[in-house]
Design a protein around this motif. Sequence first.
Motif, PDB file in Angstrom:
ATOM      1  N   VAL A  73       0.957  -1.226   0.094  1.00  0.00           N
ATOM      2  CA  VAL A  73       0.007   0.006   0.045  1.00  0.00           C
ATOM      3  C   VAL A  73       0.842   1.086  -0.047  1.00  0.00           C
ATOM      4  CG1 VAL A  73      -1.583   1.251   1.294  1.00  0.00           C
ATOM      5  CG2 VAL A  73      -2.055  -1.119   1.110  1.00  0.00           C
ATOM      6  N   ASN A  74       0.864   2.069  -1.106  1.00  0.00           N
ATOM      7  CA  ASN A  74       1.602   3.024  -1.312  1.00  0.00           C
ATOM      8  C   ASN A  74       0.742   4.584  -0.517  1.00  0.00           C
ATOM      9  OD1 ASN A  74       1.827   5.822  -3.318  1.00  0.00           O
ATOM     10  ND2 ASN A  74       3.844   4.773  -2.559  1.00  0.00           N
ATOM     11  N   LEU A  75       1.380   5.253   0.084  1.00  0.00           N
ATOM     12  CA  LEU A  75       0.869   6.571   0.899  1.00  0.00           C
ATOM     13  C   LEU A  75       1.308   7.680  -0.053  1.00  0.00           C
ATOM     14  CD1 LEU A  75       1.483   5.683   4.624  1.00  0.00           C
ATOM     15  CD2 LEU A  75      -0.641   5.411   3.350  1.00  0.00           C
ATOM     16  N   PRO A  76       0.539   8.149  -0.869  1.00  0.00           N
ATOM     17  CA  PRO A  76       0.948   9.484  -1.464  1.00  0.00           C
ATOM     18  C   PRO A  76       1.409  10.663  -0.605  1.00  0.00           C
ATOM     19  CG  PRO A  76      -1.110   8.746  -2.335  1.00  0.00           C
ATOM     20  CD  PRO A  76      -0.937   8.200  -0.967  1.00  0.00           C
ATOM     21  N   ALA A  77       2.646  11.224  -1.152  1.00  0.00           N
ATOM     22  CA  ALA A  77       3.349  12.027  -0.293  1.00  0.00           C
ATOM     23  C   ALA A  77       2.966  13.889  -0.612  1.00  0.00           C
ATOM     24  CB  ALA A  77       4.654  12.197  -0.708  1.00  0.00           C
ATOM     25  N   LEU A  78       2.573  14.263   0.440  1.00  0.00           N
ATOM     26  CA  LEU A  78       2.203  15.903   0.390  1.00  0.00           C
ATOM     27  C   LEU A  78       3.496  16.578   1.040  1.00  0.00           C
ATOM     28  CD1 LEU A  78      -1.526  15.847   1.232  1.00  0.00           C
ATOM     29  CD2 LEU A  78      -0.604  15.624  -0.863  1.00  0.00           C
ATOM     30  N   GLU A  79       3.914  17.609   0.542  1.00  0.00           N
ATOM     31  CA  GLU A  79       5.260  18.217   0.994  1.00  0.00           C
ATOM     32  C   GLU A  79       4.704  19.426   1.718  1.00  0.00           C
ATOM     33  OE1 GLU A  79       9.359  17.741  -0.587  1.00  0.00           O
ATOM     34  OE2 GLU A  79       8.591  19.433  -1.427  1.00  0.00           O
ATOM     35  N   ARG A  80       5.102  19.800   2.931  1.00  0.00           N
ATOM     36  CA  ARG A  80       4.867  21.142   3.711  1.00  0.00           C
ATOM     37  C   ARG A  80       5.388  22.444   3.154  1.00  0.00           C
ATOM     38  NH1 ARG A  80       5.912  23.364   9.099  1.00  0.00           N
ATOM     39  NH2 ARG A  80       8.011  22.502   8.934  1.00  0.00           N
ATOM     40  N   LEU A  81       4.876  23.280   2.990  1.00  0.00           N
ATOM     41  CA  LEU A  81       5.102  24.650   2.835  1.00  0.00           C
ATOM     42  C   LEU A  81       4.863  25.566   3.697  1.00  0.00           C
ATOM     43  CD1 LEU A  81       3.437  24.930  -0.766  1.00  0.00           C
ATOM     44  CD2 LEU A  81       6.184  24.699  -0.358  1.00  0.00           C
ATOM     45  N   PHE A  82       5.794  26.598   4.140  1.00  0.00           N
ATOM     46  CA  PHE A  82       5.770  27.434   5.258  1.00  0.00           C
ATOM     47  C   PHE A  82       5.035  28.504   5.195  1.00  0.00           C
ATOM     48  CE2 PHE A  82       9.274  24.835   6.168  1.00  0.00           C
ATOM     49  CZ  PHE A  82       9.783  24.993   7.661  1.00  0.00           C
ATOM     50  N   PRO A  83       4.285  29.073   6.113  1.00  0.00           N
ATOM     51  CA  PRO A  83       3.504  30.417   6.029  1.00  0.00           C
ATOM     52  C   PRO A  83       4.301  31.413   5.506  1.00  0.00           C
ATOM     53  CG  PRO A  83       3.160  29.340   7.978  1.00  0.00           C
ATOM     54  CD  PRO A  83       4.232  28.459   7.549  1.00  0.00           C
ATOM     55  N   ASP A  84       3.854  32.389   4.691  1.00  0.00           N
ATOM     56  CA  ASP A  84       4.784  33.453   4.036  1.00  0.00           C
ATOM     57  C   ASP A  84       4.873  34.405   4.997  1.00  0.00           C
ATOM     58  OD1 ASP A  84       5.820  34.612   1.910  1.00  0.00           O
ATOM     59  OD2 ASP A  84       4.137  35.796   1.504  1.00  0.00           O
ATOM     60  N   ALA A  85       6.225  34.917   4.894  1.00  0.00           N
ATOM     61  CA  ALA A  85       6.474  36.054   5.468  1.00  0.00           C
ATOM     62  C   ALA A  85       6.278  36.377   6.884  1.00  0.00           C
ATOM     63  CB  ALA A  85       6.011  37.476   4.765  1.00  0.00           C
ATOM     64  N   ARG A  86       6.342  35.287   7.891  1.00  0.00           N
ATOM     65  CA  ARG A  86       6.034  35.374   9.272  1.00  0.00           C
ATOM     66  C   ARG A  86       6.826  34.502  10.081  1.00  0.00           C
ATOM     67  NH1 ARG A  86       2.268  32.315  11.635  1.00  0.00           N
ATOM     68  NH2 ARG A  86       0.451  31.521  10.317  1.00  0.00           N
ATOM     69  N   ARG A  87       7.059  34.793  11.245  1.00  0.00           N
ATOM     70  CA  ARG A  87       7.913  33.789  12.097  1.00  0.00           C
ATOM     71  C   ARG A  87       6.910  32.549  12.300  1.00  0.00           C
ATOM     72  NH1 ARG A  87      12.371  34.109  15.028  1.00  0.00           N
ATOM     73  NH2 ARG A  87      12.769  33.046  16.855  1.00  0.00           N
ATOM     74  N   GLN A  88       7.529  31.189  12.351  1.00  0.00           N
ATOM     75  CA  GLN A  88       7.161  30.035  12.707  1.00  0.00           C
ATOM     76  C   GLN A  88       6.563  30.346  14.233  1.00  0.00           C
ATOM     77  OE1 GLN A  88       9.910  27.018  11.465  1.00  0.00           O
ATOM     78  NE2 GLN A  88       8.152  25.547  11.750  1.00  0.00           N
ATOM     79  N   THR A  89       5.262  29.702  14.712  1.00  0.00           N
ATOM     80  CA  THR A  89       4.932  29.712  15.944  1.00  0.00           C
ATOM     81  C   THR A  89       4.994  28.269  16.578  1.00  0.00           C
ATOM     82  OG1 THR A  89       2.490  29.409  15.228  1.00  0.00           O
ATOM     83  CG2 THR A  89       3.445  31.734  15.807  1.00  0.00           C
ATOM     84  N   HIS A  90       4.694  27.164  15.835  1.00  0.00           N
ATOM     85  CA  HIS A  90       4.994  25.634  16.042  1.00  0.00           C
ATOM     86  C   HIS A  90       5.358  25.225  14.747  1.00  0.00           C
ATOM     87  CE1 HIS A  90       1.475  24.405  14.194  1.00  0.00           C
ATOM     88  NE2 HIS A  90       0.838  25.259  14.381  1.00  0.00           N
ATOM     89  N   LEU A  91       5.985  23.815  15.127  1.00  0.00           N
ATOM     90  CA  LEU A  91       6.829  23.282  14.017  1.00  0.00           C
ATOM     91  C   LEU A  91       5.931  22.828  12.790  1.00  0.00           C
ATOM     92  CD1 LEU A  91       8.956  20.865  16.153  1.00  0.00           C
ATOM     93  CD2 LEU A  91       9.631  22.989  15.122  1.00  0.00           C
ATOM     94  N   PHE A  92       4.649  22.469  12.860  1.00  0.00           N
ATOM     95  CA  PHE A  92       3.855  22.017  11.824  1.00  0.00           C
ATOM     96  C   PHE A  92       2.838  22.836  11.077  1.00  0.00           C
ATOM     97  CE2 PHE A  92       4.812  18.972  15.424  1.00  0.00           C
ATOM     98  CZ  PHE A  92       5.411  18.134  14.811  1.00  0.00           C
ATOM     99  N   GLU A  93       2.965  24.253  11.199  1.00  0.00           N
ATOM    100  CA  GLU A  93       2.104  25.043  10.657  1.00  0.00           C
ATOM    101  C   GLU A  93       2.409  25.297   9.004  1.00  0.00           C
ATOM    102  OE1 GLU A  93       2.153  29.076  11.899  1.00  0.00           O
ATOM    103  OE2 GLU A  93       4.134  28.874  12.528  1.00  0.00           O
ATOM    104  N   GLY A  94       1.457  25.538   8.338  1.00  0.00           N
ATOM    105  CA  GLY A  94       1.686  25.678   6.813  1.00  0.00           C
ATOM    106  C   GLY A  94       0.550  24.561   6.109  1.00  0.00           C
ATOM    107  N   ALA A  95       0.918  24.629   4.777  1.00  0.00           N
ATOM    108  CA  ALA A  95      -0.023  24.146   3.935  1.00  0.00           C
ATOM    109  C   ALA A  95       0.844  23.040   3.115  1.00  0.00           C
ATOM    110  CB  ALA A  95      -0.642  24.978   3.018  1.00  0.00           C
ATOM    111  N   PHE A  96       0.184  22.164   2.106  1.00  0.00           N
ATOM    112  CA  PHE A  96       0.916  21.162   1.689  1.00  0.00           C
ATOM    113  C   PHE A  96       0.733  21.242   0.183  1.00  0.00           C
ATOM    114  CE2 PHE A  96      -0.146  20.069   5.845  1.00  0.00           C
ATOM    115  CZ  PHE A  96       1.094  19.320   6.412  1.00  0.00           C
ATOM    116  N   ARG A  97       1.834  20.733  -0.665  1.00  0.00           N
ATOM    117  CA  ARG A  97       1.814  20.533  -2.067  1.00  0.00           C
ATOM    118  C   ARG A  97       1.803  19.232  -2.575  1.00  0.00           C
ATOM    119  NH1 ARG A  97       6.572  23.288  -3.148  1.00  0.00           N
ATOM    120  NH2 ARG A  97       7.721  21.298  -2.678  1.00  0.00           N
ATOM    121  N   ALA A  98       0.657  18.844  -3.256  1.00  0.00           N
ATOM    122  CA  ALA A  98       0.655  17.378  -3.609  1.00  0.00           C
ATOM    123  C   ALA A  98       1.705  16.916  -4.623  1.00  0.00           C
ATOM    124  CB  ALA A  98      -1.035  17.149  -4.203  1.00  0.00           C
TER     125      ALA A  98
END
Length: 348
Positions: free
Chosen positions: A138-163
């Motif tokens: 069973v293959n799990l398709p990958a989605l890669e995280r993109l960072f929020p634009d132009a602001r400091r990270q507040t936690h490790l996992f924020e952002g959206a994903f590129r298919a």
Amino acid sequence: MVAGQQDRGTGGGAPTWGVVMTACEPAALVVTNVRWHLATGAAVVFVFLDDPDDPVAADLGGILGCRVQLCDDSYWAGHRPQRGRPLSQMRRQTINANAAQATCDTDWLFHIDADEFIWQDQELRTELATLTKGDTEVNLPALERLFPDARRQTHLFEGAFRASADLPQADAEQAYGAQAAFMKRGQYSHGAGKSGVPVGQGLRLGVHNAMVQVADRWRRAPKHVSTTARLLHFDGLTPLHWAMKFLRYRMTPPDVQSTILQPHRAAQIDWMVTRSDTLMEACRAHAELFDLTPKRRAQLQAFDLLREIPFDPQAILGAEMPDVSPEAFDADLIARNPWIREVMPAQD
């Protein structure tokens, strides 16, 4: 609870599944990964600690359902009596994954990394119940995280994903801009995703794919691409984490690099190295690659490649969630890898 992750129990006669990883990362990431998977349906998580002195072992030892293996000299002597620990990280991962399979008592086992999280749109175990051929991965398709634009990270996992996507070259240049040359299947890291196998059915786990023996040769196993689960890949939890990743690649022996680095990955690393004399420069280069700018958002949306997934381990783990602030994570990184300050000063 996080949308899409409710009711992930292991009862009702449905197949059970587990996860195996080889880890050498800050404790907060490894602990979050283990607890996330156990809380969302995994019956067991195997963690092979690449550094046998990794202090995270103490944290993991108290987690019910987590099985920890220290990859020390005696471990490698048992698996490779004549040669010991492999230089190749991918080889170590493969050996460890199949060592876990040999002792696993779940129906399925998925091989992932510590920076990868299984996201279920529907229950994975329900889909696994429909698969009756014992030679199919069973293959799990990958989605890669993109960072929020132009602001400091507040936690490790924020952002959206590129298919992931297989786009013609002209479309890839429209969707990804100048970064298209650094991608394979729309991902900076890997577009292959990760795999799970039915335990004890003769399949051998690899880093991305599984193999099955046909006559006297090992061949790629038949593949079922999951329709209910995907792999969220955080390719660098912070800019410093990404900088350390590409520097580690460049510090491995050339023959190992040629084995583990595909051309698109090597091109990224070369591009980063020329722009990263200091950590500040590396952070600017990282932003150019990973920030979800309005332009990048529009490009991806035009090809339906942007995924706004509400990944929030805190909502699942509650009080069991470790400190996932970027500051704490980077401090752990530097404590584990003090050489980074010599190779890459903080300021211009």
